[in-house]
Motif scaffolding. Sequence first.
Motif, mmCIF file in Angstrom:
data_model
loop_
_atom_site.group_PDB
_atom_site.id
_atom_site.type_symbol
_atom_site.label_atom_id
_atom_site.label_comp_id
_atom_site.label_asym_id
_atom_site.label_seq_id
_atom_site.Cartn_x
_atom_site.Cartn_y
_atom_site.Cartn_z
ATOM 1 N N PHE A 96 14.549 -35.736 -10.143
ATOM 2 C CA PHE A 96 13.477 -34.764 -10.371
ATOM 3 C C PHE A 96 13.356 -33.847 -9.158
ATOM 4 O O PHE A 96 13.772 -34.205 -8.051
ATOM 5 C CB PHE A 96 12.145 -35.473 -10.655
ATOM 6 C CG PHE A 96 11.667 -36.319 -9.511
ATOM 7 C CD1 PHE A 96 12.188 -37.591 -9.302
ATOM 8 C CD2 PHE A 96 10.711 -35.836 -8.621
ATOM 9 C CE1 PHE A 96 11.768 -38.369 -8.232
ATOM 10 C CE2 PHE A 96 10.284 -36.612 -7.548
ATOM 11 C CZ PHE A 96 10.819 -37.883 -7.361
ATOM 12 N N VAL A 97 12.758 -32.674 -9.394
ATOM 13 C CA VAL A 97 12.592 -31.722 -8.293
ATOM 14 C C VAL A 97 11.364 -32.134 -7.488
ATOM 15 O O VAL A 97 10.306 -32.409 -8.062
ATOM 16 C CB VAL A 97 12.435 -30.280 -8.846
ATOM 17 C CG1 VAL A 97 12.107 -29.299 -7.729
ATOM 18 C CG2 VAL A 97 13.721 -29.866 -9.567
ATOM 19 N N GLY A 98 11.529 -32.196 -6.171
ATOM 20 C CA GLY A 98 10.403 -32.583 -5.316
ATOM 21 C C GLY A 98 10.728 -32.290 -3.868
ATOM 22 O O GLY A 98 11.869 -31.954 -3.539
ATOM 23 N N THR A 99 9.705 -32.422 -3.023
ATOM 24 C CA THR A 99 9.905 -32.088 -1.606
ATOM 25 C C THR A 99 10.336 -33.330 -0.813
ATOM 26 O O THR A 99 9.982 -34.455 -1.180
ATOM 27 C CB THR A 99 8.585 -31.528 -1.026
ATOM 28 O OG1 THR A 99 7.539 -32.401 -1.441
ATOM 29 C CG2 THR A 99 8.338 -30.117 -1.512
ATOM 30 N N PRO A 100 11.081 -33.140 0.301
ATOM 31 C CA PRO A 100 11.634 -34.282 1.036
ATOM 32 C C PRO A 100 10.584 -35.248 1.577
ATOM 33 O O PRO A 100 10.880 -36.408 1.826
ATOM 34 C CB PRO A 100 12.389 -33.637 2.203
ATOM 35 C CG PRO A 100 12.556 -32.211 1.835
ATOM 36 C CD PRO A 100 11.524 -31.847 0.849
ATOM 37 N N ASP A 101 9.316 -34.760 1.737
ATOM 38 C CA ASP A 101 8.287 -35.667 2.273
ATOM 39 C C ASP A 101 7.995 -36.830 1.312
ATOM 40 O O ASP A 101 7.353 -37.802 1.677
ATOM 41 C CB ASP A 101 6.996 -34.888 2.571
ATOM 42 C CG ASP A 101 6.486 -34.173 1.334
ATOM 43 O OD1 ASP A 101 7.218 -33.314 0.813
ATOM 44 O OD2 ASP A 101 5.375 -34.508 0.865
ATOM 45 N N GLY B 155 15.932 -40.746 -2.067
ATOM 46 C CA GLY B 155 16.506 -39.671 -1.242
ATOM 47 C C GLY B 155 16.925 -38.537 -2.143
ATOM 48 O O GLY B 155 16.416 -38.400 -3.257
ATOM 49 N N TYR B 156 17.874 -37.764 -1.637
ATOM 50 C CA TYR B 156 18.368 -36.653 -2.449
ATOM 51 C C TYR B 156 19.334 -37.174 -3.500
ATOM 52 O O TYR B 156 20.010 -38.184 -3.290
ATOM 53 C CB TYR B 156 19.088 -35.638 -1.562
ATOM 54 C CG TYR B 156 18.197 -35.004 -0.540
ATOM 55 C CD1 TYR B 156 17.230 -34.085 -0.935
ATOM 56 C CD2 TYR B 156 18.300 -35.328 0.809
ATOM 57 C CE1 TYR B 156 16.380 -33.504 -0.005
ATOM 58 C CE2 TYR B 156 17.464 -34.751 1.746
ATOM 59 C CZ TYR B 156 16.504 -33.846 1.328
ATOM 60 O OH TYR B 156 15.676 -33.272 2.248
ATOM 61 N N SER B 157 19.422 -36.437 -4.592
ATOM 62 C CA SER B 157 20.393 -36.783 -5.621
ATOM 63 C C SER B 157 21.796 -36.596 -5.040
ATOM 64 O O SER B 157 22.023 -35.702 -4.221
ATOM 65 C CB SER B 157 20.188 -35.857 -6.828
ATOM 66 O OG SER B 157 21.385 -35.695 -7.516
ATOM 67 N N LYS B 158 22.729 -37.465 -5.467
ATOM 68 C CA LYS B 158 24.090 -37.367 -4.919
ATOM 69 C C LYS B 158 24.725 -36.022 -5.236
ATOM 70 O O LYS B 158 25.491 -35.475 -4.457
ATOM 71 C CB LYS B 158 24.957 -38.477 -5.520
ATOM 72 C CG LYS B 158 24.900 -39.750 -4.708
ATOM 73 C CD LYS B 158 25.905 -40.770 -5.218
ATOM 74 C CE LYS B 158 25.493 -42.157 -4.748
ATOM 75 N NZ LYS B 158 25.606 -43.177 -5.762
ATOM 76 N N LYS B 159 24.370 -35.491 -6.431
ATOM 77 C CA LYS B 159 25.048 -34.276 -6.885
ATOM 78 C C LYS B 159 24.374 -33.000 -6.402
ATOM 79 O O LYS B 159 25.006 -31.960 -6.315
ATOM 80 C CB LYS B 159 25.087 -34.264 -8.414
ATOM 81 C CG LYS B 159 26.070 -35.277 -8.965
ATOM 82 C CD LYS B 159 26.249 -35.082 -10.463
ATOM 83 C CE LYS B 159 26.927 -36.296 -11.050
ATOM 84 N NZ LYS B 159 26.372 -36.709 -12.319
ATOM 85 N N ASP B 160 23.064 -33.056 -6.124
ATOM 86 C CA ASP B 160 22.338 -31.820 -5.871
ATOM 87 C C ASP B 160 21.224 -32.104 -4.855
ATOM 88 O O ASP B 160 20.266 -32.818 -5.149
ATOM 89 C CB ASP B 160 21.739 -31.341 -7.209
ATOM 90 C CG ASP B 160 20.999 -30.040 -7.064
ATOM 91 O OD1 ASP B 160 20.781 -29.609 -5.917
ATOM 92 O OD2 ASP B 160 20.633 -29.465 -8.101
ATOM 93 N N THR B 161 21.332 -31.508 -3.667
ATOM 94 C CA THR B 161 20.369 -31.854 -2.621
ATOM 95 C C THR B 161 19.012 -31.190 -2.821
ATOM 96 O O THR B 161 18.081 -31.448 -2.061
ATOM 97 C CB THR B 161 20.908 -31.486 -1.217
ATOM 98 O OG1 THR B 161 21.349 -30.140 -1.266
ATOM 99 C CG2 THR B 161 22.008 -32.414 -0.766
ATOM 100 N N SER B 162 18.880 -30.327 -3.847
ATOM 101 C CA SER B 162 17.543 -29.779 -4.097
ATOM 102 C C SER B 162 16.757 -30.713 -5.020
ATOM 103 O O SER B 162 15.608 -30.480 -5.344
ATOM 104 C CB SER B 162 17.634 -28.382 -4.703
ATOM 105 O OG SER B 162 18.214 -28.479 -5.988
ATOM 106 N N VAL B 163 17.436 -31.773 -5.443
ATOM 107 C CA VAL B 163 16.814 -32.701 -6.394
ATOM 108 C C VAL B 163 16.654 -34.067 -5.713
ATOM 109 O O VAL B 163 17.526 -34.508 -4.982
ATOM 110 C CB VAL B 163 17.732 -32.822 -7.647
ATOM 111 C CG1 VAL B 163 17.255 -33.917 -8.578
ATOM 112 C CG2 VAL B 163 17.819 -31.488 -8.383
#
Length: 478
Positions: free
Chosen positions: A448-453, A427-435
Motif C-alpha cells: 500500500f502507499v504510505g510514508t516511511p515513518d 518496509g518498502y515493497s521489493k518491486k517499488d520503493t514508493s510502496v
Amino acid sequence: MSKTLLNNLPSFTKARRRYPSIVQNLKIEVPSIVSAKLSGKFFLIKTFGCQANVRDEESMAGLLSMANMRRTEEEKDASVIIINTCAVREGAEQKIFGQVGNLKGLKTNNKDLIVIVAGCVVQQEESLAKLRKTFPYVDIFMGTNAIHKLLDLIALRITENKKVVDVPSDDADVYENIPVQRIAPHKAFVNITYGCDKFCTYCIVPYTRGKERSRLPADILRECQILVDSGYQEITLVGQNVNAYGIDLKDGTTFSYILEEVAKLGIPRLRFITSHPWNFDDEMIDIIAKYPNIMRKIHLPLQSGSDEILKLMGRRYTVKDYLELVTKLRARMPDISLTTDIIVGFPNETEQQFLETLKVVEKVNYENAYTFIYSPRKGTPAALMEDNVSREEKGERFNKLKALVDSQTEANAALYVGNEYLILVDGYSKKDTSVLSGYTESDRVVHFVGTPDLIGKIVKVKITESRVYSFVGELVNE
Ligand code: 5AD
Ligand code: SF4
C-alpha cells in the motif's frame, strides 16, 4: 601431513541416539588472529531452508560482527562466504551443490577468501564426503551443532593453514549467549527447541539437527524481554516441533507455559512455528484463545489424509484426530487461519489413499498449503521401503493436489478484498520503493502507499485487490 583438520565427522548412528543435554552458558571471545585478518572486512551468508536455518544465520552474523566484520550482498566484496544448507528434500540439496560450485572462480581469484559450508547437508555422511570430493576449495565444513565455534574454526583455518571439518553428531547441547545480528528490524525469531525426536519416517531432520532439546524458560524469556524493550513488534517462537517444548526438561514445563509467559511480556504479535498436531493439546488452544497478541494463524502439517500412510509416516495421529483438532480450533477462534504441509507419493501410496488426502484438504479449506513430492532421504526408514508408484504418477497427483490447493488459496484470498486488517509495516515493497509492504495477522503480505515513518508500526489497511499470494490495499486514516 594431512591437509584437513578433522575435528568431527557426522555419523547417523550417533545422530540417532537420544541422551540428556546440557545447557552451556558460553563466553565467546574473538580469537586475535580473526580480528587481525578480518576486522573491517565483509561477510556474505546465503541461507536455504527453514526458520531454524534463518536463525542460525543470525547467530553466525552475530559472531562475525563481534569480529568487527560487516555484512555484504556482493560476493566479490566478501572475505568470508557461508552457504547455509538445507537437506529436507533432494531438490534442496542439489541447489547447494550448484551454489558451492559457483564459488570456484571467486576462490581461484582470491586465495584469502574463506568459503564455509554449514547447515543440514553437511550433517549427512555421504553428502559431506561428496561435497569434500567435489569442492576441494571449501575451507570449512561445519555442522548445525558447531555454529558457536565459527570464530574458532576460522582461526584454525588461518593458523594451521588446513581445511577444517567440524560436524559433530553427538554433541547436541543447548548453547546460550551466542551473539545475534537479527535480519529484520521489527520481527524476530526466538528458538525454543532445537532438533526433533519425532522421527517421522521420511524426515532427515532428527538426524541433521539431532535430539530434541529445550532452552530453559528463563533464557527464552530474557531474549524475548530484550526484544520487547528494544521495540520489536513481532516474535516467532521457533522449533521443529514447538509444542514438544519442555518434554526433555522433565520438570513439567510445557509449550503452553512458555507461550503464555511470552504473550504476557506484551509483544504486539506472537507466533510459533511449527506445531505438530499430535502434541496440540486443549491447554494450547485455551492460551491462544486467551491472548489476542497470539496470532490466529497456525501452520499445522497434515502430511497425508490417509490413516494408513500417516501410520507408515510415523505421524502418531489419525485423520479423525486431525479434523477434530481443526474443529476445536475453529470453534474457539472462528477467524483462525490454517496452513499446512502435504507430501504426495509416499512409498506405495495408492490412488485411493491420495484421494483421501484431497478429501481432507477439501474439508479443512486451508488458507495456503505447501505441497511436496516425497523425496527419499538416505538414512531414514522410508528410504528403505520399496516403492511401486512411478514418478509420472507422483507428478500427476502433485498437480491435482496443487490445483485444489491453489483454488482454495485463491478463493480464501478473495475474501480479504473490501475488508480492513491490521498490518505490521515491514518496509518498502521489493518491486517499488514508493510502496510500503507489511503483513496481516494471518501473515499475508499487503502492499500500500504510505510514508516511511510507518515502517515498524501496526496500521489499518483496507484491502482493495487480491493477487492471491499478496494483496494491494489503502491506508485507513483513523
Ligand atoms: N520428502 C518430501 N517432503 C518432505 N518434507 C520433509 N521431509 C520430506 C521428504 N523426505 C516436508 C514435510 C515437512 C516440510 C518441512 O517438508 O511436509 O513438513
Ligand atoms: Fe521431521 Fe517429523 Fe520432526 Fe517435523 S516432526 S521435523 S517432519 S521428524
